[in-house]
Design a protein around this motif. Sequence first.
Motif, PDB file in Angstrom:
ATOM      1  N   ALA A 162       0.925  -1.224  -0.068  1.00 51.52           N
ATOM      2  CA  ALA A 162      -0.052   0.276   0.029  1.00 51.52           C
ATOM      3  C   ALA A 162       0.936   1.209  -0.120  1.00 51.52           C
ATOM      4  CB  ALA A 162      -0.946  -0.210   1.133  1.00 51.52           C
ATOM      5  N   THR A 163       0.333   2.274  -0.941  1.00 46.13           N
ATOM      6  CA  THR A 163       1.079   3.576  -0.645  1.00 46.13           C
ATOM      7  C   THR A 163       0.424   4.338   0.356  1.00 46.13           C
ATOM      8  OG1 THR A 163       1.668   3.420  -2.949  1.00 46.13           O
ATOM      9  CG2 THR A 163       1.488   5.703  -2.039  1.00 46.13           C
ATOM     10  N   ALA A 164       1.311   4.722   1.503  1.00 53.72           N
ATOM     11  CA  ALA A 164       0.463   5.374   2.558  1.00 53.72           C
ATOM     12  C   ALA A 164       1.306   6.712   2.875  1.00 53.72           C
ATOM     13  CB  ALA A 164       0.713   4.654   3.857  1.00 53.72           C
ATOM     14  N   ALA A 165       0.478   7.536   3.430  1.00 52.36           N
ATOM     15  CA  ALA A 165       0.946   8.687   4.140  1.00 52.36           C
ATOM     16  C   ALA A 165       0.913   8.918   5.621  1.00 52.36           C
ATOM     17  CB  ALA A 165       0.430   9.997   3.374  1.00 52.36           C
ATOM     18  N   ALA A 166       1.628   9.583   6.216  1.00 53.37           N
ATOM     19  CA  ALA A 166       1.392   9.761   7.542  1.00 53.37           C
ATOM     20  C   ALA A 166       1.792  11.423   8.237  1.00 53.37           C
ATOM     21  CB  ALA A 166       2.446   8.921   8.455  1.00 53.37           C
ATOM     22  N   GLY A 167       1.218  11.450   9.402  1.00 58.30           N
ATOM     23  CA  GLY A 167       1.610  12.893   9.762  1.00 58.30           C
ATOM     24  C   GLY A 167       0.688  13.179  11.144  1.00 58.30           C
ATOM     25  N   PRO A 168       0.776  14.431  11.514  1.00 61.02           N
ATOM     26  CA  PRO A 168       0.109  14.922  12.748  1.00 61.02           C
ATOM     27  C   PRO A 168      -1.365  15.109  12.222  1.00 61.02           C
ATOM     28  CG  PRO A 168       1.361  16.582  11.750  1.00 61.02           C
ATOM     29  CD  PRO A 168       1.970  15.478  11.108  1.00 61.02           C
ATOM     30  N   PHE A 169      -2.162  14.885  13.208  1.00 61.02           N
ATOM     31  CA  PHE A 169      -3.739  14.950  12.937  1.00 61.02           C
ATOM     32  C   PHE A 169      -4.292  15.702  14.179  1.00 61.02           C
ATOM     33  CE2 PHE A 169      -4.945  11.573  15.681  1.00 61.02           C
ATOM     34  CZ  PHE A 169      -6.109  11.672  15.872  1.00 61.02           C
ATOM     35  N   CYS A 170      -5.433  16.480  13.910  1.00 64.36           N
ATOM     36  CA  CYS A 170      -6.364  16.686  15.114  1.00 64.36           C
ATOM     37  C   CYS A 170      -7.666  16.806  14.598  1.00 64.36           C
ATOM     38  CB  CYS A 170      -5.847  18.042  15.697  1.00 64.36           C
ATOM     39  SG  CYS A 170      -5.615  19.363  14.816  1.00 64.36           S
ATOM     40  N   CYS A 171      -8.688  16.817  15.571  1.00 61.77           N
ATOM     41  CA  CYS A 171     -10.023  16.735  15.367  1.00 61.77           C
ATOM     42  C   CYS A 171     -10.826  17.330  16.565  1.00 61.77           C
ATOM     43  CB  CYS A 171     -10.917  15.513  14.925  1.00 61.77           C
ATOM     44  SG  CYS A 171      -9.953  14.341  13.934  1.00 61.77           S
ATOM     45  N   SER A 172     -12.023  17.841  16.246  1.00 57.78           N
ATOM     46  CA  SER A 172     -12.931  18.288  17.501  1.00 57.78           C
ATOM     47  C   SER A 172     -14.367  17.833  17.169  1.00 57.78           C
ATOM     48  CB  SER A 172     -12.753  19.523  17.866  1.00 57.78           C
ATOM     49  OG  SER A 172     -12.923  20.501  16.626  1.00 57.78           O
ATOM     50  N   PRO A 173     -14.776  16.837  17.344  1.00 51.16           N
ATOM     51  CA  PRO A 173     -16.065  16.270  16.840  1.00 51.16           C
ATOM     52  C   PRO A 173     -17.401  16.943  17.632  1.00 51.16           C
ATOM     53  CG  PRO A 173     -14.819  14.371  17.269  1.00 51.16           C
ATOM     54  CD  PRO A 173     -14.200  15.588  17.718  1.00 51.16           C
ATOM     55  N   GLN A 174     -17.135  17.461  18.821  1.00 51.98           N
ATOM     56  CA  GLN A 174     -18.266  18.374  19.421  1.00 51.98           C
ATOM     57  C   GLN A 174     -18.097  19.871  19.541  1.00 51.98           C
ATOM     58  OE1 GLN A 174     -20.596  16.338  21.084  1.00 51.98           O
ATOM     59  NE2 GLN A 174     -19.897  14.947  19.847  1.00 51.98           N
ATOM     60  N   ARG A 175     -17.054  20.406  18.741  1.00 56.67           N
ATOM     61  CA  ARG A 175     -16.828  21.894  18.766  1.00 56.67           C
ATOM     62  C   ARG A 175     -15.985  22.277  17.751  1.00 56.67           C
ATOM     63  NH1 ARG A 175     -12.346  23.976  22.499  1.00 56.67           N
ATOM     64  NH2 ARG A 175     -11.022  22.347  22.962  1.00 56.67           N
ATOM     65  N   GLU A 176     -16.049  23.701  17.835  1.00 58.16           N
ATOM     66  CA  GLU A 176     -14.721  24.345  17.099  1.00 58.16           C
ATOM     67  C   GLU A 176     -13.716  24.956  17.955  1.00 58.16           C
ATOM     68  OE1 GLU A 176     -15.606  27.087  13.372  1.00 58.16           O
ATOM     69  OE2 GLU A 176     -15.134  28.410  15.052  1.00 58.16           O
ATOM     70  N   GLY A 177     -12.440  24.837  17.556  1.00 61.88           N
ATOM     71  CA  GLY A 177     -11.538  25.639  18.189  1.00 61.88           C
ATOM     72  C   GLY A 177     -10.602  24.992  19.049  1.00 61.88           C
ATOM     73  N   LEU A 178     -10.339  23.480  19.105  1.00 61.42           N
ATOM     74  CA  LEU A 178      -9.522  22.833  19.759  1.00 61.42           C
ATOM     75  C   LEU A 178      -8.008  23.545  19.036  1.00 61.42           C
ATOM     76  CD1 LEU A 178      -7.886  20.485  21.711  1.00 61.42           C
ATOM     77  CD2 LEU A 178      -8.443  19.293  19.599  1.00 61.42           C
ATOM     78  N   THR A 179      -7.275  23.830  19.986  1.00 59.63           N
ATOM     79  CA  THR A 179      -5.660  24.358  19.492  1.00 59.63           C
ATOM     80  C   THR A 179      -4.959  23.129  19.806  1.00 59.63           C
ATOM     81  OG1 THR A 179      -6.453  26.554  19.244  1.00 59.63           O
ATOM     82  CG2 THR A 179      -4.064  26.059  19.360  1.00 59.63           C
TER      83      THR A 179
END
Length: 195
Positions: A162-179
């Motif tokens: 498989a050709t894969a990529a990787a790196g940092p991720f972030c999400c905030s499923p319940q809101r906006e504005g997680l830093t």
Amino acid sequence: MDERETVGWSDAAWLNPPLHAETDGDALLVTTRRESDFWRTTSYGFVRDDGHALLTGFPSGSAVEVEFVARFEELYDQAGLMIRVDAQTWIKAGIEVSDGLPQLGAVVTRGVSDWSVAPVPEWSGRRVTVRASRTGDAVTVRARCEDEPWRMVRLAPLDPDATAAAGPFCCSPQREGLTVRFTGFVLGPADAALH
């Protein structure tokens, strides 16, 4: 791959750009969009593929590390490392708020998502590093807080072709504005051993 090399923030590409991203010295400050997430079907019945991930190539025989600090406050606030082949084949691992606590966990998605967590309240607001090592048909995910010993998080399958990529991720499923303050993004050789 003979030695570790730092990936420049501008040398990787965004999957779903965040609300805001800016460099601060050597760090990258990333602020999430409203209700962003990565998930496929299991238990919840929905598909979300709009979380933020800054990705670079992740060939077999290599390892990637992402280091970050964040104040996780809301349910499902999350950050860490993503490995992605396509929308149906990916792994995310890091810290996520669940049951009122920061949890060290991983989601492995092969058509549908699974999820595993373990509480790490003592890691709150501290520097966390997540490392994924790709060898053969597997990815080994480890994590640590500051300079503590590495903990095994997950051993997951990944097609060796498989050709894969990787790196940092972030999400905030319940809101906006997680830093999230990402302070490291490094590629290097795969780990020599599982243990």
